[in-house]
Design an enzyme around this catalytic site. Structure first.
Site, PDB file in Angstrom:
ATOM      1  N   GLU B  60       0.830  -1.214   0.000  1.00 38.52           N
ATOM      2  CA  GLU B  60       0.000   0.000   0.000  1.00 38.52           C
ATOM      3  C   GLU B  60       0.860   1.257   0.000  1.00 38.52           C
ATOM      4  O   GLU B  60       0.574   2.224  -0.706  1.00 38.52           O
ATOM      5  CB  GLU B  60      -0.935   0.000   1.216  1.00 38.52           C
ATOM      6  N   HIS B 127     -11.459  -5.865   7.558  1.00 36.52           N
ATOM      7  CA  HIS B 127     -12.062  -5.639   6.237  1.00 36.52           C
ATOM      8  C   HIS B 127     -13.378  -4.880   6.337  1.00 36.52           C
ATOM      9  O   HIS B 127     -14.216  -4.975   5.459  1.00 36.52           O
ATOM     10  CB  HIS B 127     -12.312  -6.972   5.530  1.00 36.52           C
TER      11      HIS B 127
END
Lengths: 396, 326
Positions: B60, B127
């Protein structure tokens, strides 16, 4: 680039390359002790005498060598001035010296084309000068003047200029690598063959950011050269507490980056040649390159730090291994320069920095009323209000 | 024109921007050949090639860092976080670099980070999160969070055209939810960043909310409407900058204010709105400002636990009744 007056040559005209530097670096690596805290004081104490000159094997012409030498002298004059101003309280915050590391910054940047980019770190002031940052703009940033790259919003070497192909460093180490690769990958999308050069301290190779960004760049075949500038101390932390790999360049193989050399970072011509080769490879499409340059931080982390944790004998050793003195010895031996020319050049560089200081002192400090201006690009940065380059995006 | 899903609206917006401007490109994990974990970038690689749709390594921070570098060059990158939660691994580049570059030394950083966010899907602690508050406190960033297909498209376009780093929060529970499907305006349009929308008009109380909570709030308001109470629902759409005037105008009209967020309540963005209302509309208030949010826990996996943790229509309705009864 600055015009340079070439001195009349004397003595022998060619230099016989010696293996001094190469042999030295091998012995240096052999002498590294790792993971033994009791022996920490002699952590990186080389068992071989410091080289006096340079290897001298170079493709640079005499004029170019003298020009490169001049950049290093200017780099030191600039750093000396910063130290002085810090002690006088005129530079505040942090002041970072590159004393003894001028070759790793200046000689590597000298291998770039004009439209290549650099992502310097705090000790790479030399790279910024070589890339075209005027000493007065640089000094103005340190002294928080409105007419400086950040207009007083960030200090020390934390400044950039896209016109000059310079991305501003941040204190979070490793981050600049991704910005550099992203920039040149974007340039590649436009069909341009621009290369990025960036530096990272040996300590910063311990970050996840270094690993993630170099891996990313390698996979994307980003045309970038990363110099691991191993100055042997990350603040107070010696290399033995940083990483157990024999060479920091050994990290490269994990990214599929082959033949990452470990070089004598105080041999300006070796730094130049190695960087040039890597830059050419990156430009050709061979992807991201890594070089480890061994050098030494001869001052503390910043000017406030007396660095008592560094053994005295180690500092003394590296004073003898000074990149500028070695370059001088080489130039004198080669007959490319004489002592009076060197003295004159040093005086010129000091004067250039003095002139910069005079200019900076006449510049205003930023207006507090502008403090909130330009948090977003909807308003111009106060120091760049009339900057067509930034605000009309003419840079590509 | 047929009604489209929220996810389709994002895809359409992205595709149209890539067609319009060749400096727009996408990068992220699994976004090219695979088409993205949720399929937002499906087929973009076929249309635009791998030059403009980068399948990247799993990092990321490198994705965001390279997007910043490309933006400095003058491109308009759109980076995808596979799940918004993973932006934690790219946090530093957003807050230390992207947000500060223009303020520090002048260059624009026109980039978008797409963040599939929100719970209700049993995604568990990694998530399902709502992390807008992490970034709400960072000058230099813009934050948008569409709740409808119309705004999903209008805001992705506005975000891409903006000269600042924009975090685009897309609610993954809304992606294919049939009841939010709608016809979107024809042709090219943007939803201006910083403008709120009145999702439901009313006069007795105001709910200020965003994301999926807009739909839950409207549903709760409809229930009360059967009893003759008309609740106004403001969909913020943009969190930074946010539409102060729309919020204050509604509260001045209704005299009762409630903030609803899906995020854990302590330190959520709702406090900022409560402070704004208290500062600028105190004399209009007939009741203390009410807040509804998730419990202060990590977001759990099991449906009974997740439901207990997250706000829902019933919880909003209960809080509304308390607000109206004061």
């Amino acid at each position: 680039m600055h015009a340079i007056v070439i001195p009349a040559t004397r003595g022998k005209q060619s230099v016989t390359p010696s293996a001094t530097g190469t042999v030295w670096i091998k012995k240096f690596l052999d002498s590294r002790l790792r993971g033994n805290d009791k022996k920490r004081v002699s952590d990186n104490m080389p068992k071989t005498a410091a080289p006096k000159s340079l290897k001298g094997k170079t493709s640079l012409k005499k004029e170019q060598q003298l020009e490169l030498y001049r950049w290093m002298v200017l780099n030191r004059a600039f750093d000396d001035k910063i130290s002085l101003l810090y002690r006088r309280g005129l530079v505040i915050g942090a002041a970072f010296s590159s004393l003894g590391q001028e070759a790793t910054s200046c000689a590597s940047t000298y291998a770039l084309n004009k439209d290549d980019i650099i992502g310097p770190m705090i000790r790479n002031s030399g790279s910024m000068l070589v890339k075209g940052m005027a000493p007065r703009d640089f000094l103005a940033n340190y002294m928080f003047r409105v007419n400086s790259p950040t207009g007083g919003r960030d200090g020390n070497t934390h400044m950039g200029d896209l016109r000059l192909g310079m991305i501003a460093p941040v204190s979070m180490l490793g981050c600049t690598i991704a910005l550099c690769s992203g920039f040149v990958l974007a340039a590649r999308m436009r069909g341009e063959k621009r290369v990025a050069l960036t530096w990272i301290g040996e300590g910063s190779t311990s970050t996840g950011e270094f690993h993630e960004d170099v891996n990313f760049a390698a996979v994307m075949k980003a045309p970038m050269v990363v110099i691991i500038e191993n100055n042997q101390y990350a603040y107070s932390t010696p290399t033995s507490k940083q990483c157990l790999a024999e060479r920091f360049a050994d990290k490269a193989i994990g990214y599929g980056i082959k033949n990452a050399p470990t070089i004598d970072g105080n041999d300006a011509l070796e730094v130049y040649e190695t960087t040039k080769k890597a830059v050419d490879a990156a430009r050709r499409g061979d992807g991201t390159q890594i070089i480890e340059a061994i050098t030494f931080r001869r001052k503390g982390h910043a000017e406030h730090d007396p660095a008592k944790y560094v053994p005295k004998e180690l500092v003394e050793y590296w004073e003898k291994n000074d990149p500028i003195t070695r370059f001088e010895n080489y130039l004198l031996d080669a007959g490319y320069a004489n002592e009076s020319w060197i003295e004159k050049l040093k005086a010129q560089c000091r004067q250039e920095v003095e002139d910069a200081e005079v200019w900076v002192n006449a510049q205003p400090q930023p207006d507090p009323a502008t403090v909130a201006q330009g948090v977003y690009a909807d308003q111009p940065h106060p120091a760049h209000e009339n900057d067509d380059f930034l605000y009309k995006q003419k840079f590509h | 024109m047929a009604a489209i899903t929220y996810i389709q609206a994002i895809s359409d917006g992205l595709r149209e921007e890539m067609q319009r401007d060749d400096s727009v490109f996408c990068l992220g994990q699994d976004i090219g050949v695979y088409g993205g974990a949720f399929g937002v970038t499906k087929d973009l690689i076929t249309q635009f090639g791998e030059e403009r749709v980068w399948d990247t390594p799993l990092s990321e921070t490198a994705i965001i860092g390279n997007a910043i570098g490309a933006a400095l060059y003058g491109m308009r990158p759109v980076a995808e976080m596979q799940f918004a939660d993973f932006v934690a691994c790219g946090f530093n580049q957003i807050v230390s670099n992207a947000a500060k570059i223009h303020y520090r030394w002048g260059p624009k950083v026109p980039m978008v980070v797409r963040l599939p966010w929100g719970g209700g899907v049993s995604g568990g602690p990694f998530h399902s999160g709502c992390m807008e508050a992490w970034f709400f406190n960072v000058p230099g960033l813009k934050l948008v969070c569409p709740s409808t297909p119309t705004d999903a498209k209008g805001l992705i376009k506005a975000a891409i055209r903006d000269d600042n780093p924009v975090l685009y929060f897309e609610h993954k529970h809304l992606y294919r939810l049939p009841k939010v499907k709608e016809e979107v305006p024809e042709g090219d349009y943007v939803t201006p960043i910083g403008t709120a929308r009145i999702a439901r008009e009313g006069k007795h109380a105001t709910i200020i909310t965003y994301g999926i909570m807009v739909h839950y709030s409207v549903e709760a308001a409809e229930t009360l409407a059967k009893e003759g109470v008309e609740v106004e629902v403001i969909d913020l759409r943009s969190l930074r900058p946010f539409d102060k005037e729309a919020v204050l105008a509604s509260v001045r009209k209704t005299s009762r204010a409630m903030l609803v967020t899906e995020a854990t309540i302590t330190g959520s963005i709702t406090g900022e709105f409560a402070a704004l209302i208290s500062d600028a509309a105190f004399e209009h208030l007939d009741a203390p400002i009410k807040r509804v949010g998730a419990l202060d826990t990590p977001i759990p996996y099991a449906p009974p636990l997740e439901q207990a943790m997250l706000p829902d229509v019933k919880k909003i309705e209960t809080a509304l009744r308390e607000l109206l009864a004061y």
